[in-house]
Design an enzyme around this catalytic site. Sequence first.
Site, short mmCIF file in Angstrom:
data_model
loop_
_atom_site.label_atom_id
_atom_site.label_comp_id
_atom_site.label_asym_id
_atom_site.label_seq_id
_atom_site.Cartn_x
_atom_site.Cartn_y
_atom_site.Cartn_z
N HIS A 75 2.66 0.46 1.77
CA HIS A 75 2.40 -0.59 0.79
C HIS A 75 2.27 -0.08 -0.64
O HIS A 75 2.22 -0.88 -1.58
CB HIS A 75 1.15 -1.40 1.17
CG HIS A 75 1.38 -2.88 0.99
ND1 HIS A 75 0.64 -3.84 1.64
CD2 HIS A 75 2.26 -3.56 0.22
CE1 HIS A 75 1.06 -5.05 1.27
NE2 HIS A 75 2.04 -4.91 0.42
N ASP A 98 -1.83 -9.58 4.42
CA ASP A 98 -2.24 -8.21 4.79
C ASP A 98 -3.61 -8.26 5.47
O ASP A 98 -4.42 -9.14 5.16
CB ASP A 98 -2.34 -7.40 3.48
CG ASP A 98 -2.34 -5.89 3.67
OD1 ASP A 98 -1.84 -5.20 2.77
OD2 ASP A 98 -2.81 -5.40 4.72
N HIS A 100 -5.58 -5.92 4.90
CA HIS A 100 -6.32 -5.15 3.89
C HIS A 100 -6.08 -5.71 2.48
O HIS A 100 -5.04 -6.30 2.22
CB HIS A 100 -5.87 -3.68 3.91
CG HIS A 100 -5.86 -3.08 5.29
ND1 HIS A 100 -4.73 -3.08 6.09
CD2 HIS A 100 -6.84 -2.50 6.01
CE1 HIS A 100 -5.01 -2.49 7.24
NE2 HIS A 100 -6.28 -2.13 7.24
N ASP A 102 -5.96 -3.73 -0.29
CA ASP A 102 -5.15 -2.76 -1.06
C ASP A 102 -5.53 -2.78 -2.54
O ASP A 102 -4.67 -2.69 -3.41
CB ASP A 102 -3.65 -3.07 -0.89
CG ASP A 102 -3.21 -2.90 0.55
OD1 ASP A 102 -4.06 -2.52 1.38
OD2 ASP A 102 -2.04 -3.15 0.87
N HIS A 115 -1.48 3.71 -0.40
CA HIS A 115 -1.15 2.41 0.21
C HIS A 115 -2.36 1.47 0.19
O HIS A 115 -2.20 0.27 0.40
CB HIS A 115 -0.62 2.58 1.64
CG HIS A 115 -1.66 2.96 2.65
ND1 HIS A 115 -1.56 2.61 3.97
CD2 HIS A 115 -2.82 3.66 2.55
CE1 HIS A 115 -2.62 3.08 4.63
NE2 HIS A 115 -3.40 3.73 3.79
N ASP A 206 2.61 -7.11 4.51
CA ASP A 206 2.26 -5.90 5.26
C ASP A 206 2.23 -6.31 6.72
O ASP A 206 1.47 -7.21 7.09
CB ASP A 206 0.87 -5.43 4.79
CG ASP A 206 0.45 -4.12 5.42
OD1 ASP A 206 -0.27 -3.36 4.76
OD2 ASP A 206 0.83 -3.86 6.58
N ASP A 208 0.88 -5.21 9.11
CA ASP A 208 -0.43 -5.14 9.80
C ASP A 208 -1.26 -6.41 9.58
O ASP A 208 -2.37 -6.53 10.10
CB ASP A 208 -1.22 -3.87 9.45
CG ASP A 208 -1.74 -3.81 8.02
OD1 ASP A 208 -1.85 -2.69 7.50
OD2 ASP A 208 -2.04 -4.86 7.42
N GLU A 251 5.09 -1.11 6.01
CA GLU A 251 4.19 -0.52 6.99
C GLU A 251 4.67 -0.58 8.44
O GLU A 251 3.88 -0.38 9.35
CB GLU A 251 2.77 -1.12 6.87
CG GLU A 251 2.14 -0.91 5.51
CD GLU A 251 1.61 0.51 5.29
OE1 GLU A 251 1.65 1.33 6.22
OE2 GLU A 251 1.18 0.79 4.17
N1 LIG Z 1 -8.82 0.28 2.66
C1 LIG Z 1 -8.28 1.46 3.36
C2 LIG Z 1 -7.05 1.07 4.20
C3 LIG Z 1 -5.82 0.85 3.38
C4 LIG Z 1 -4.70 0.12 4.07
C5 LIG Z 1 -3.55 -0.05 3.39
B1 LIG Z 1 -2.41 -1.01 3.89
O1 LIG Z 1 -2.84 -2.36 3.79
O2 LIG Z 1 -1.27 -0.83 3.04
O3 LIG Z 1 -2.07 -0.73 5.27
C6 LIG Z 1 -7.96 2.56 2.35
O4 LIG Z 1 -8.00 2.27 1.14
O5 LIG Z 1 -7.69 3.66 2.78
MN LIG Z 2 -1.11 -3.26 2.76
MN LIG Z 3 -2.59 -3.43 5.64
MN LIG Z 4 -0.76 1.13 5.43
#
Ligand SMILES: N[C@@H](CC/C=C/[B-](O)(O)O)C(=O)O
Ligand SMILES: [Mn+2]
Ligand SMILES: [Mn+2]
Ligand SMILES: [Mn+2]
Length: 292
Positions: A75, A98, A100, A102, A115, A206, A208, A251
């Site tokens: 991401h 998502d 999350h 981010d 990400h 994303d 996820d 992702e």
């Molecule tokens: N909040 C966590 C998880 C991040 C997740 C990122 B994704 O949404 O791009 O999968 C971090 O900052 O490491």
């Molecule tokens: Mn993400």
């Molecule tokens: Mn995510």
């Molecule tokens: Mn990720």
Amino acid sequence: MESKKKPQVGVVGIPFSLGQVTDYGDLNLEAVADDKPWNKVKNPRSVGLANKKVAEMVAKITKNRQIALTLGGDHSVAIGSIYGHAQSCPNLVVVWVDAHADLNTPLSSPSGNIHGMPLSFVIKEMKKYTTALPGFEWVQPCLSAKDLVFIGLRDVDEAERAFINELGIQCYSMQEVDKYGIQNVMERALRTIDPNGVRPIHLSFDVDALDPAYAPATGTPVHGGLTRREAYYIAEEIAGTGRLSCLDTVEVNPLLSTDEGRQVTINSTVDVVSHFFGKRREGNVSDGYRVP
Ligand SMILES: N[C@@H](CC/C=C/[B-](O)(O)O)C(=O)O
Ligand SMILES: [Mn+2]
Ligand SMILES: [Mn+2]
Ligand SMILES: [Mn+2]
């Protein structure tokens, strides 16, 4: 786009074909030599350079009035896609689907993985909370917090929640999805960020956001996610506006699951993406088709 933001390598694009698309090909993303971590932020210069290339490509595509489909990669690619999109459509709105937020900054990130940070680079009101990062000198914040909405959140860090509260960002976590239902969430989300229904939409998907039952092959799976039906609904509503202008799909990581899990993830992703591009569960009739 090979993922450089976290140790797991292999987050690659999804091979699939769609109607009349122009394949602008894979971006040649090479690692920057001697790319030392910044604090605990990994590969900042490589990720920054890659995103600069993404931004240039997305700006070019959206200037051609084509929908830019950016296949991640992780991401962090949204830094480039949102910045590039804003060069041709400065009045864009962002729908972030998502698990999350981010929204971590290089200072608040618990992992140092970029990400988890993309939105902190592009939201204007985040400037006072963040810091310069080598490789990202080219990014200027281009999005107002009021023009962003989250859908599907269920794993939000404390700093991210504090930023969301501070900036008043509209947020439909899985709790609100359960409470209001996806139809109501979509109505409220679009009405708030684009009440007149005129602004170009940047949809950042994303995978996820989906429940891991539908997308197990991803780096940070979180239980209790969107069903495929809910994701189709989001996609059909966005497609129905006729204002989708940029779609990130990120992702998918085939290396992180069994053969079966990989196939399930790719099937779900391709299916949801095709609904963003107009496939409807009620069926479609192509132009010029005549009943036999
Ligand atoms: N909040 C966590 C998880 C991040 C997740 C990122 B994704 O949404 O791009 O999968 C971090 O900052 O490491
Ligand atoms: Mn993400
Ligand atoms: Mn995510
Ligand atoms: Mn990720």
